[in-house]
Design a protein around this motif. Structure first.
Motif, PDB file in Angstrom:
ATOM      1  N   THR A  30     -21.164 -43.442  22.917  1.00  0.00           N
ATOM      2  CA  THR A  30     -22.480 -43.192  22.314  1.00  0.00           C
ATOM      3  C   THR A  30     -23.613 -43.714  23.189  1.00  0.00           C
ATOM      4  N   GLN A  31     -23.279 -44.474  24.219  1.00  0.00           N
ATOM      5  CA  GLN A  31     -24.282 -44.927  25.194  1.00  0.00           C
ATOM      6  C   GLN A  31     -24.544 -43.781  26.176  1.00  0.00           C
ATOM      7  N   LEU A  32     -25.625 -43.033  25.919  1.00  0.00           N
ATOM      8  CA  LEU A  32     -25.911 -41.843  26.720  1.00  0.00           C
ATOM      9  C   LEU A  32     -26.817 -42.203  27.888  1.00  0.00           C
ATOM     10  N   SER A  33     -26.296 -42.001  29.060  1.00  0.00           N
ATOM     11  CA  SER A  33     -27.115 -42.210  30.252  1.00  0.00           C
ATOM     12  C   SER A  33     -28.076 -41.030  30.427  1.00  0.00           C
ATOM     13  N   ALA A  34     -28.874 -41.083  31.486  1.00  0.00           N
ATOM     14  CA  ALA A  34     -29.869 -40.024  31.718  1.00  0.00           C
ATOM     15  C   ALA A  34     -29.196 -38.664  31.826  1.00  0.00           C
ATOM     16  N   ARG A  35     -29.717 -37.671  31.051  1.00  0.00           N
ATOM     17  CA  ARG A  35     -29.258 -36.283  31.073  1.00  0.00           C
ATOM     18  C   ARG A  35     -27.780 -36.144  30.674  1.00  0.00           C
ATOM     19  N   ALA A  36     -27.263 -37.116  29.901  1.00  0.00           N
ATOM     20  CA  ALA A  36     -25.857 -37.081  29.488  1.00  0.00           C
ATOM     21  C   ALA A  36     -25.719 -36.342  28.157  1.00  0.00           C
ATOM     22  N   HIS A  37     -24.442 -36.030  27.783  1.00  0.00           N
ATOM     23  CA  HIS A  37     -24.142 -35.273  26.571  1.00  0.00           C
ATOM     24  C   HIS A  37     -23.072 -35.984  25.762  1.00  0.00           C
ATOM     25  N   LEU A  38     -23.060 -35.667  24.454  1.00  0.00           N
ATOM     26  CA  LEU A  38     -22.055 -36.252  23.557  1.00  0.00           C
ATOM     27  C   LEU A  38     -21.616 -35.175  22.582  1.00  0.00           C
ATOM     28  N   LEU A  39     -20.279 -34.979  22.480  1.00  0.00           N
ATOM     29  CA  LEU A  39     -19.723 -33.964  21.602  1.00  0.00           C
ATOM     30  C   LEU A  39     -19.204 -34.639  20.335  1.00  0.00           C
ATOM     31  N   LEU A  40     -19.623 -34.114  19.168  1.00  0.00           N
ATOM     32  CA  LEU A  40     -19.203 -34.640  17.875  1.00  0.00           C
ATOM     33  C   LEU A  40     -18.522 -33.530  17.090  1.00  0.00           C
ATOM     34  N   PHE A  41     -17.335 -33.833  16.501  1.00  0.00           N
ATOM     35  CA  PHE A  41     -16.572 -32.849  15.743  1.00  0.00           C
ATOM     36  C   PHE A  41     -16.979 -32.887  14.272  1.00  0.00           C
ATOM     37  N   LEU A  42     -17.111 -31.697  13.678  1.00  0.00           N
ATOM     38  CA  LEU A  42     -17.447 -31.565  12.267  1.00  0.00           C
ATOM     39  C   LEU A  42     -16.207 -31.151  11.475  1.00  0.00           C
ATOM     40  N   ASN A  43     -16.358 -31.099  10.153  1.00  0.00           N
ATOM     41  CA  ASN A  43     -15.254 -30.715   9.256  1.00  0.00           C
ATOM     42  C   ASN A  43     -14.024 -31.603   9.474  1.00  0.00           C
ATOM     43  N   SER A  44     -14.245 -32.849   9.817  1.00  0.00           N
ATOM     44  CA  SER A  44     -13.140 -33.758  10.134  1.00  0.00           C
ATOM     45  C   SER A  44     -13.274 -35.030   9.294  1.00  0.00           C
ATOM     46  N   SER A  45     -12.762 -36.121   9.810  1.00  0.00           N
ATOM     47  CA  SER A  45     -12.823 -37.405   9.098  1.00  0.00           C
ATOM     48  C   SER A  45     -12.973 -38.514  10.117  1.00  0.00           C
ATOM     49  N   PRO A  46     -13.809 -39.518   9.832  1.00  0.00           N
ATOM     50  CA  PRO A  46     -13.966 -40.635  10.770  1.00  0.00           C
ATOM     51  C   PRO A  46     -12.649 -41.374  11.036  1.00  0.00           C
ATOM     52  N   ASN A  47     -11.667 -41.191  10.141  1.00  0.00           N
ATOM     53  CA  ASN A  47     -10.378 -41.855  10.349  1.00  0.00           C
ATOM     54  C   ASN A  47      -9.640 -41.307  11.569  1.00  0.00           C
ATOM     55  N   LYS A  48      -9.994 -40.068  11.985  1.00  0.00           N
ATOM     56  CA  LYS A  48      -9.328 -39.461  13.130  1.00  0.00           C
ATOM     57  C   LYS A  48      -9.901 -39.928  14.465  1.00  0.00           C
ATOM     58  N   GLY A  49     -11.051 -40.544  14.448  1.00  0.00           N
ATOM     59  CA  GLY A  49     -11.646 -40.997  15.688  1.00  0.00           C
ATOM     60  C   GLY A  49     -13.135 -41.230  15.542  1.00  0.00           C
ATOM     61  N   ALA A  50     -13.706 -41.941  16.489  1.00  0.00           N
ATOM     62  CA  ALA A  50     -15.118 -42.314  16.411  1.00  0.00           C
ATOM     63  C   ALA A  50     -16.041 -41.114  16.495  1.00  0.00           C
ATOM     64  N   LEU A  51     -15.590 -40.036  17.120  1.00  0.00           N
ATOM     65  CA  LEU A  51     -16.448 -38.869  17.298  1.00  0.00           C
ATOM     66  C   LEU A  51     -16.164 -37.779  16.268  1.00  0.00           C
ATOM     67  N   HIS A  52     -15.412 -38.110  15.218  1.00  0.00           N
ATOM     68  CA  HIS A  52     -15.103 -37.175  14.145  1.00  0.00           C
ATOM     69  C   HIS A  52     -15.974 -37.490  12.938  1.00  0.00           C
ATOM     70  N   LEU A  53     -16.684 -36.459  12.446  1.00  0.00           N
ATOM     71  CA  LEU A  53     -17.593 -36.634  11.318  1.00  0.00           C
ATOM     72  C   LEU A  53     -17.132 -35.772  10.154  1.00  0.00           C
TER      73      LEU A  53
END
Length: 309
Positions: A97-120
């Protein structure tokens, strides 16, 4: 002591201002809701996903921010705790979640936080439009939002380039998860016009505007040209009129200055005519003898030797 307190307050305010400006640089950059063959999560599943992009040239941590897909959070009368209950937080224990300059972050939907930090757990139906909002950690400030139309399989709704205001539907071969957006369009100009103006109202108005503009310019041109030609003819007529007046005035002035010469000239001309008429009459008289007249015989006597005897 007061000076130290004032300096601390100023520094804290500056920090909060910079922090707030940093949050504004985080954008929802791309969304894919109908994933059948695109990105695979760590469990081998094809989940809907959203991509966040840091459009600035400084580092920013998006932990503690919220993702919302329920439009009920837009109710301004909601208190922050009630709104937060309706949203999904981005986990704070994830280094990505620490995004450097011009960086990107992919977050998964329709999931559960129990599956991983990037699952929502935020829901996104594949066959329906969806609204997605990005809220700051206070649960009050809406940082960014987008209304995503219903998408075909493996096509995304993305900005033309990172942070741009224009959104487009990217084909499957132009989907760019976790990388900068780029879209290549190979359709013809005619196809682009049909897509942008399916009913033809725009091209009709443009064509009519061009025609009427040309007609107006032609009308102005011929009006000005006609006035110029009329002016030239009027000036030419005035010049000829002035010239005739000048000649008439000069003739009157000559007659006033030399009246006897003019009269004598007319008298001499009459005498010459009379002399010529008389001379022609005399010549006619002398030349026309009776021998040449028709019906008259003239006998002249002729002496010979026989008459003497």
């Amino acid at each position: 002591m007061k000076k130290i307190f004032l300096l601390t307050a100023v520094l804290a305010l500056s920090y909060l201002t910079m922090f707030g400006q940093g949050a504004k640089n985080i954008k929802i950059n791309e969304v894919l809701t109908n994933n059948t063959t695109n990105v695979v999560d760590e469990y081998g599943n094809h989940q809907a996903w959203i991509e966040l992009a840091n459009t600035s040239y400084t580092t920013y941590n998006v932990r503690g921010m919220f993702i919302a897909t329920d439009t009920a959070v837009l109710n301004k009368n909601l208190l922050a705790p009630d709104r937060i209950k309706m949203m999904c937080p981005i986990p704070s224990n994830e280094p990505r979640t620490q995004l450097s300059a011009r960086a990107h972050l992919l977050l998964f939907l329709n999931s559960s936080p129990n599956k991983g930090a990037l699952h929502l757990s935020a829901q996104a139906k594949a066959s329906e439009p969806i609204w997605i909002g990005l809220y700051d950690g206070n649960g009050v400030d809406l940082i960014d939002s987008v209304s995503v139309p219903a998408l075909n399989a493996n096509t995304s709704y993305a900005r033309e380039k990172d942070g741009a205001d224009q959104w487009i539907t990217a084909p499957y071969d132009a989907v760019t998860p976790n990388t900068s957006n780029y879209v290549t369009i190979s359709e013809s100009k005619v196809s682009q016009i049909k897509n942008k103006d399916p009913h033809g109202f725009g091209i009709t108005l443009l064509s009519m505007g061009i025609v009427f503009t040309c007609l107006a310019l032609l009308c102005i041109f011929f009006t000005i040209f006609g006035k110029i030609m009329h002016r030239q003819q009027k000036d030419k007529a005035n010049a000829e009129k002035q010239e005739r007046k000048l000649r008439h005035a000069m003739m009157e002035e000559d007659e006033r200055a030399f009246p006897k010469v003019v009269e004598k000239k007319h008298f001499d001309d009459d005498n010459d005519v009379c002399i010529a008429v008389i001379a022609m009459a005399m010549k006619e008289y002398l030349d026309n003898i009776h021998d040449e007249e028709s019906g008259i015989i003239t006998i002249r006597s002729k002496h010979s030797n026989w008459t003497r005897a």
